[in-house]
Design a protein around this motif. Structure first.
Motif, PDB file in Angstrom:
ATOM      1  N   THR A   1       0.679  -1.149   0.021  1.00 39.55           N
ATOM      2  CA  THR A   1       0.126   0.137   0.019  1.00 39.55           C
ATOM      3  C   THR A   1       0.835   1.359  -0.035  1.00 39.55           C
ATOM      4  OG1 THR A   1      -1.681  -1.198   1.232  1.00 39.55           O
ATOM      5  CG2 THR A   1      -1.911   1.043   1.389  1.00 39.55           C
ATOM      6  N   GLU A   2       1.938   1.196   0.698  1.00 36.62           N
ATOM      7  CA  GLU A   2       2.769   2.447   0.844  1.00 36.62           C
ATOM      8  C   GLU A   2       3.513   2.589  -0.511  1.00 36.62           C
ATOM      9  OE1 GLU A   2       4.740   5.624   2.450  1.00 36.62           O
ATOM     10  OE2 GLU A   2       2.756   4.758   2.921  1.00 36.62           O
ATOM     11  N   THR A   3       3.876   1.438  -1.238  1.00 39.07           N
ATOM     12  CA  THR A   3       4.712   1.396  -2.593  1.00 39.07           C
ATOM     13  C   THR A   3       3.626   2.055  -3.716  1.00 39.07           C
ATOM     14  OG1 THR A   3       5.835  -0.453  -1.799  1.00 39.07           O
ATOM     15  CG2 THR A   3       5.807   0.104  -3.915  1.00 39.07           C
ATOM     16  N   VAL A   4       2.408   1.772  -3.208  1.00 39.97           N
ATOM     17  CA  VAL A   4       1.489   2.353  -4.426  1.00 39.97           C
ATOM     18  C   VAL A   4       1.229   3.776  -4.218  1.00 39.97           C
ATOM     19  CG1 VAL A   4      -0.933   2.384  -5.148  1.00 39.97           C
ATOM     20  CG2 VAL A   4       0.362   0.194  -4.945  1.00 39.97           C
ATOM     21  N   ARG A   5       1.127   4.224  -2.734  1.00 38.91           N
ATOM     22  CA  ARG A   5       1.237   5.667  -2.592  1.00 38.91           C
ATOM     23  C   ARG A   5       2.458   6.428  -3.093  1.00 38.91           C
ATOM     24  NH1 ARG A   5       2.625   9.522   0.768  1.00 38.91           N
ATOM     25  NH2 ARG A   5       4.393   8.058   1.501  1.00 38.91           N
ATOM     26  N   LEU A   6       3.537   5.799  -2.940  1.00 35.50           N
ATOM     27  CA  LEU A   6       4.755   6.567  -3.237  1.00 35.50           C
ATOM     28  C   LEU A   6       4.923   6.700  -4.952  1.00 35.50           C
ATOM     29  CD1 LEU A   6       7.585   5.341  -1.372  1.00 35.50           C
ATOM     30  CD2 LEU A   6       6.368   7.437  -1.103  1.00 35.50           C
ATOM     31  N   ARG A   7       4.335   5.662  -5.584  1.00 33.10           N
ATOM     32  CA  ARG A   7       4.390   5.512  -7.101  1.00 33.10           C
ATOM     33  C   ARG A   7       3.394   6.742  -7.603  1.00 33.10           C
ATOM     34  NH1 ARG A   7       2.874   0.461 -10.245  1.00 33.10           N
ATOM     35  NH2 ARG A   7       3.385   2.012 -12.004  1.00 33.10           N
ATOM     36  N   GLU A   8       2.234   7.011  -6.841  1.00 35.67           N
ATOM     37  CA  GLU A   8       1.136   7.972  -7.372  1.00 35.67           C
ATOM     38  C   GLU A   8       1.682   9.393  -6.895  1.00 35.67           C
ATOM     39  OE1 GLU A   8      -3.237   6.275  -7.511  1.00 35.67           O
ATOM     40  OE2 GLU A   8      -2.458   6.129  -5.512  1.00 35.67           O
ATOM     41  N   GLU A   9       2.381   9.417  -5.814  1.00 36.26           N
ATOM     42  CA  GLU A   9       2.886  10.551  -5.390  1.00 36.26           C
ATOM     43  C   GLU A   9       4.203  11.178  -6.430  1.00 36.26           C
ATOM     44  OE1 GLU A   9       5.816  11.607  -1.938  1.00 36.26           O
ATOM     45  OE2 GLU A   9       3.942  11.486  -1.061  1.00 36.26           O
ATOM     46  N   HIS A  10       4.808  10.161  -6.781  1.00 35.93           N
ATOM     47  CA  HIS A  10       5.970  10.622  -7.868  1.00 35.93           C
ATOM     48  C   HIS A  10       5.595  10.703  -9.395  1.00 35.93           C
ATOM     49  CE1 HIS A  10       8.327   9.675  -4.255  1.00 35.93           C
ATOM     50  NE2 HIS A  10       8.993  10.432  -4.688  1.00 35.93           N
ATOM     51  N   ALA A  11       4.557   9.894  -9.835  1.00 39.37           N
ATOM     52  CA  ALA A  11       4.261   9.515 -11.318  1.00 39.37           C
ATOM     53  C   ALA A  11       2.821  10.009 -11.481  1.00 39.37           C
ATOM     54  CB  ALA A  11       4.433   8.260 -11.666  1.00 39.37           C
ATOM     55  N   GLY A  12       2.004  10.458 -10.445  1.00 41.63           N
ATOM     56  CA  GLY A  12       0.620  10.773 -10.685  1.00 41.63           C
ATOM     57  C   GLY A  12      -0.323   9.931 -10.461  1.00 41.63           C
ATOM     58  N   PRO A  13      -1.605  10.236 -10.467  1.00 43.73           N
ATOM     59  CA  PRO A  13      -2.747   9.022 -10.139  1.00 43.73           C
ATOM     60  C   PRO A  13      -2.677   7.910 -11.257  1.00 43.73           C
ATOM     61  CG  PRO A  13      -3.501  11.358 -10.154  1.00 43.73           C
ATOM     62  CD  PRO A  13      -2.141  11.264 -10.511  1.00 43.73           C
ATOM     63  N   LEU A  14      -3.025   6.811 -10.652  1.00 41.18           N
ATOM     64  CA  LEU A  14      -3.108   5.713 -11.593  1.00 41.18           C
ATOM     65  C   LEU A  14      -4.457   5.530 -12.098  1.00 41.18           C
ATOM     66  CD1 LEU A  14      -0.925   3.136  -9.378  1.00 41.18           C
ATOM     67  CD2 LEU A  14      -0.002   4.210 -11.384  1.00 41.18           C
ATOM     68  N   ASP A  15      -4.699   4.839 -13.072  1.00 41.88           N
ATOM     69  CA  ASP A  15      -6.164   4.198 -13.456  1.00 41.88           C
ATOM     70  C   ASP A  15      -6.501   3.321 -12.611  1.00 41.88           C
ATOM     71  OD1 ASP A  15      -8.022   3.743 -15.189  1.00 41.88           O
ATOM     72  OD2 ASP A  15      -7.232   2.629 -16.271  1.00 41.88           O
ATOM     73  N   ASP A  16      -7.201   3.911 -11.594  1.00 44.26           N
ATOM     74  CA  ASP A  16      -7.882   3.084 -10.461  1.00 44.26           C
ATOM     75  C   ASP A  16      -9.567   2.987 -10.522  1.00 44.26           C
ATOM     76  OD1 ASP A  16      -8.576   5.556 -10.098  1.00 44.26           O
ATOM     77  OD2 ASP A  16      -7.732   5.612  -8.032  1.00 44.26           O
ATOM     78  N   LEU A  17     -10.050   3.141 -11.370  1.00 46.08           N
ATOM     79  CA  LEU A  17     -11.678   3.011 -11.379  1.00 46.08           C
ATOM     80  C   LEU A  17     -12.009   1.412 -10.926  1.00 46.08           C
ATOM     81  CD1 LEU A  17     -12.621   4.881 -14.607  1.00 46.08           C
ATOM     82  CD2 LEU A  17     -12.843   5.556 -12.093  1.00 46.08           C
ATOM     83  N   GLU A  18     -11.409   0.411 -11.527  1.00 46.30           N
ATOM     84  CA  GLU A  18     -11.632  -0.878 -11.486  1.00 46.30           C
ATOM     85  C   GLU A  18     -11.316  -1.182  -9.946  1.00 46.30           C
ATOM     86  OE1 GLU A  18     -11.590  -5.394 -12.996  1.00 46.30           O
ATOM     87  OE2 GLU A  18     -10.596  -3.748 -14.146  1.00 46.30           O
ATOM     88  N   ALA A  19      -9.976  -0.769  -9.460  1.00 52.97           N
ATOM     89  CA  ALA A  19      -9.549  -0.936  -7.909  1.00 52.97           C
ATOM     90  C   ALA A  19     -10.429  -0.475  -7.289  1.00 52.97           C
ATOM     91  CB  ALA A  19      -8.114  -0.468  -7.951  1.00 52.97           C
ATOM     92  N   ASN A  20     -10.820   0.830  -7.335  1.00 50.23           N
ATOM     93  CA  ASN A  20     -11.964   1.591  -6.372  1.00 50.23           C
ATOM     94  C   ASN A  20     -12.988   0.891  -6.163  1.00 50.23           C
ATOM     95  OD1 ASN A  20      -9.853   3.580  -6.252  1.00 50.23           O
ATOM     96  ND2 ASN A  20     -10.658   5.175  -7.405  1.00 50.23           N
ATOM     97  N   ARG A  21     -13.635   0.240  -7.409  1.00 50.53           N
ATOM     98  CA  ARG A  21     -14.996  -0.464  -7.253  1.00 50.53           C
ATOM     99  C   ARG A  21     -14.763  -1.790  -6.410  1.00 50.53           C
ATOM    100  NH1 ARG A  21     -15.038  -1.763 -12.046  1.00 50.53           N
ATOM    101  NH2 ARG A  21     -14.960  -3.989 -11.924  1.00 50.53           N
ATOM    102  N   HIS A  22     -13.701  -2.398  -6.541  1.00 51.56           N
ATOM    103  CA  HIS A  22     -13.246  -3.440  -5.776  1.00 51.56           C
ATOM    104  C   HIS A  22     -13.057  -3.264  -4.389  1.00 51.56           C
ATOM    105  CE1 HIS A  22     -12.490  -7.176  -8.574  1.00 51.56           C
ATOM    106  NE2 HIS A  22     -12.400  -6.103  -9.523  1.00 51.56           N
ATOM    107  N   ALA A  23     -12.482  -2.065  -3.960  1.00 48.60           N
ATOM    108  CA  ALA A  23     -12.345  -1.734  -2.680  1.00 48.60           C
ATOM    109  C   ALA A  23     -13.628  -1.542  -2.213  1.00 48.60           C
ATOM    110  CB  ALA A  23     -11.362  -0.476  -2.748  1.00 48.60           C
ATOM    111  N   ARG A  24     -14.611  -0.653  -2.843  1.00 53.43           N
ATOM    112  CA  ARG A  24     -15.864  -0.500  -2.174  1.00 53.43           C
ATOM    113  C   ARG A  24     -16.858  -1.679  -2.019  1.00 53.43           C
ATOM    114  NH1 ARG A  24     -15.499   3.773  -5.996  1.00 53.43           N
ATOM    115  NH2 ARG A  24     -16.925   2.595  -7.467  1.00 53.43           N
ATOM    116  N   SER A  25     -16.564  -2.773  -3.038  1.00 55.49           N
ATOM    117  CA  SER A  25     -17.065  -3.718  -2.816  1.00 55.49           C
ATOM    118  C   SER A  25     -16.889  -4.748  -1.593  1.00 55.49           C
ATOM    119  CB  SER A  25     -17.261  -4.788  -4.132  1.00 55.49           C
ATOM    120  OG  SER A  25     -17.690  -6.083  -3.890  1.00 55.49           O
ATOM    121  N   ALA A  26     -15.365  -4.512  -1.575  1.00 54.51           N
ATOM    122  CA  ALA A  26     -14.901  -5.377  -0.267  1.00 54.51           C
ATOM    123  C   ALA A  26     -15.277  -4.819   0.986  1.00 54.51           C
ATOM    124  CB  ALA A  26     -13.341  -5.457  -0.280  1.00 54.51           C
ATOM    125  N   GLY A  27     -15.469  -3.549   1.105  1.00 51.50           N
ATOM    126  CA  GLY A  27     -16.108  -2.978   2.524  1.00 51.50           C
ATOM    127  C   GLY A  27     -15.051  -2.744   3.387  1.00 51.50           C
ATOM    128  N   GLY A  28     -15.352  -2.382   4.738  1.00 49.79           N
ATOM    129  CA  GLY A  28     -14.310  -2.170   5.688  1.00 49.79           C
ATOM    130  C   GLY A  28     -14.072  -0.816   5.725  1.00 49.79           C
TER     131      GLY A  28
END
Length: 463
Positions: free
Chosen positions: A17-44
């Motif tokens: 999780t920290e590695t992905v945060r650093l990647r987005e901090e240096h290279a900009g936001p990733l294409d994450d629509l599907e990832a966000n959908r999975h995260a919302r579906s997983a809940g928590g």
């Protein structure tokens, strides 16, 4: 993917999780629509959804594989350091006792066995008190060697993320302290074992020599150093034994044994036991801190994701600017429990009547012709993945990147997927080159396709 992710430890999940945060901090936001959908579906809570999102992106972008390569490199690097520590300890014992052809100067031998160890031990303690995370050169060598042995370019992003993650709770010092003291413990044990083997197989005589110091100094130093080993049952040479050690005519069997026992006791008490206690203490602090490690949700990289992962209301429209370079399109399948059959079409015009005649057991998801319809269906398939999915496409359209990305995304939410390339409407013909482009693109995706509706397979699962 789910199987590989469930095998990750809590620390490894936070690490990615920290590695992905650093990647987005240096290279900009990733294409994450599907990832966000999975995260919302997983809940928590937000932290759990951030991890779900990051692990999905890590799997897609190859970071999960890079982590496995880095861990393999780390284990190999640790093995190399362990072997070097054991060989170094044995070398210290050889250097201290020699080949047995001449008498052993007990204080030179003691300096060879303990001198470097004690100097580095004091240096490590001072760096721990005054320099914080600095001073762990052996730990930095291990990290560097782990990265080199990983042989994965993406693994280069992992070490900085791990260091930043651990620094927030000051766990670097305890992790590297466990490593450093553990390796020195191995070296001291190796020296102790080798010294016992040499003493058991060779005949050594022990002396002390001086030009400006008197015998009383050596008596005092010997008795002082032997005080703590004496509490553990190691005999200390008497004052008379120490004084006559330089006279080879009095260098009897009893005198040699007394010096040998004293040397073993001093090495054990001042070499082995301190490193053992420090290694155990650092390991305890490391395990305690690691178990309490959590994401820092106040970091700037996580704040923009709160509304997307835990939305107060559903919003339409573009949330993020499209990245300059999209990831490679990939198909796949879900490992979740899937049931039923579903058919869906992508951007059909009025010349294609829809839906086709279907049995009642097959659900029709309609035509996806808007962002809202796509998101609604993907959300539904994430919660209730179908066992069989047929995607109908019009081969008169070019297989553009957006359509292929949608096909790949739909396939990853179903257990099994096939593509139906529709026939041209009456009076029209398909362009052979464009149809070939579809065939090539779907083969690259690894999805089976046909020009007729696989109705029997869709209904029963058999052709």
């Amino acid at each position: 993917m789910e199987c590989r992710v469930t095998q990750l430890s809590p620390l490894q999940r936070l690490w990615l999780t920290e590695t992905v945060r650093l990647r987005e901090e240096h290279a900009g936001p990733l294409d994450d629509l599907e990832a966000n959908r999975h995260a919302r579906s997983a809940g928590g809570d937000l932290a759990a959804r951030l991890q779900t999102r990051a692990l999905w992106l890590a799997e897609r972008d190859g970071l999960l594989g890079a982590l496995q390569h880095w861990l393999q490199g780390a284990r190999l690097a640790l093995l190399v350091l362990v072997v070097l520590a054991i060989l170094s300890g044995a070398g210290l014992a050889f250097a201290a006792l020699g080949d047995g052809q001449g008498p052993v100067n007990v204080f030179w031998a003691l300096g060879s066995l303990l001198g470097l160890n004690l100097v580095l031990l004091v240096s490590w303690g001072l760096s721990l008190l005054f320099a914080g995370e600095q001073g762990a050169s052996l730990g930095r060598v291990w990290l560097w060697l782990s990265e080199k042995l990983a042989r994965d370019a993406k693994a280069a992003q992992l070490a900085p993320a791990l260091l930043l993650l651990l620094q927030r709770r000051k766990l670097n010092r305890w992790a590297l302290g466990t490593l450093v003291n553990g390796l020195w413990l191995l070296a001291m044990l190796s020296a102790l074992v080798m010294m016992l083997l040499l003493m058991a197989t060779r005949r050594y005589g022990f002396i002390w020599e001086t030009t400006i110091l008197g015998a009383d100094v050596f008596v005092t130093v010997t008795r002082a150093l032997g005080a703590l080993p004496g509490l553990l049952g190691f005999n200390v040479p008497t004052a008379e034994m120490i004084r006559v050690s330089n006279d080879t005519s009095y260098n009897s069997e009893l005198l040699r044994q007394a010096w040998a026992i004293w040397l073993v006791g001093v090495l054990l008490v001042y070499g082995v036991i301190p490193r053992l206690l420090l290694c155990a203490f650092c390991a305890w602090r490391w395990i305690t801190g690691r178990n309490a490690l959590q994401l820092d949700l106040s970091l700037p990289g996580y704040s923009p994701l709160r509304e997307r992962l835990m939305p107060s209301s559903e919003r339409l429209g573009v949330n993020d600017i499209a990245p300059e370079q999209l990831p490679d399109v990939q198909a796949g399948h879900t490992d979740l429990h899937a049931n039923g059959a579903l058919i869906v079409a992508i951007e059909l015009d009025d010349q294609h009547p829809w839906p086709p005649k279907l049995p009642d057991a097959i659900m029709d998801a309609g035509i996806l012709d808007s962002r809202e319809s796509r998101q609604k269906l993907l959300e539904q398939m994430t919660r209730f993945p179908p066992a069989r999915l047929v995607i109908a496409c019009d081969p008169r359209r070019s297989p553009d990147r957006g359509s292929l990305a949608l096909i790949g995304e739909l396939s990853r939410s179903a257990a099994d997927t096939r593509v139906w390339l529709l026939q041209a409407p009456p009076g029209q013909a398909l362009d052979a080159d464009r149809l070939g482009d579809w065939h090539t693109a779907l083969k690259q995706l690894g999805l089976p396709f046909a020009t007729s509706l696989p109705l029997n397979w869709l209904e029963t699962g058999h052709d």
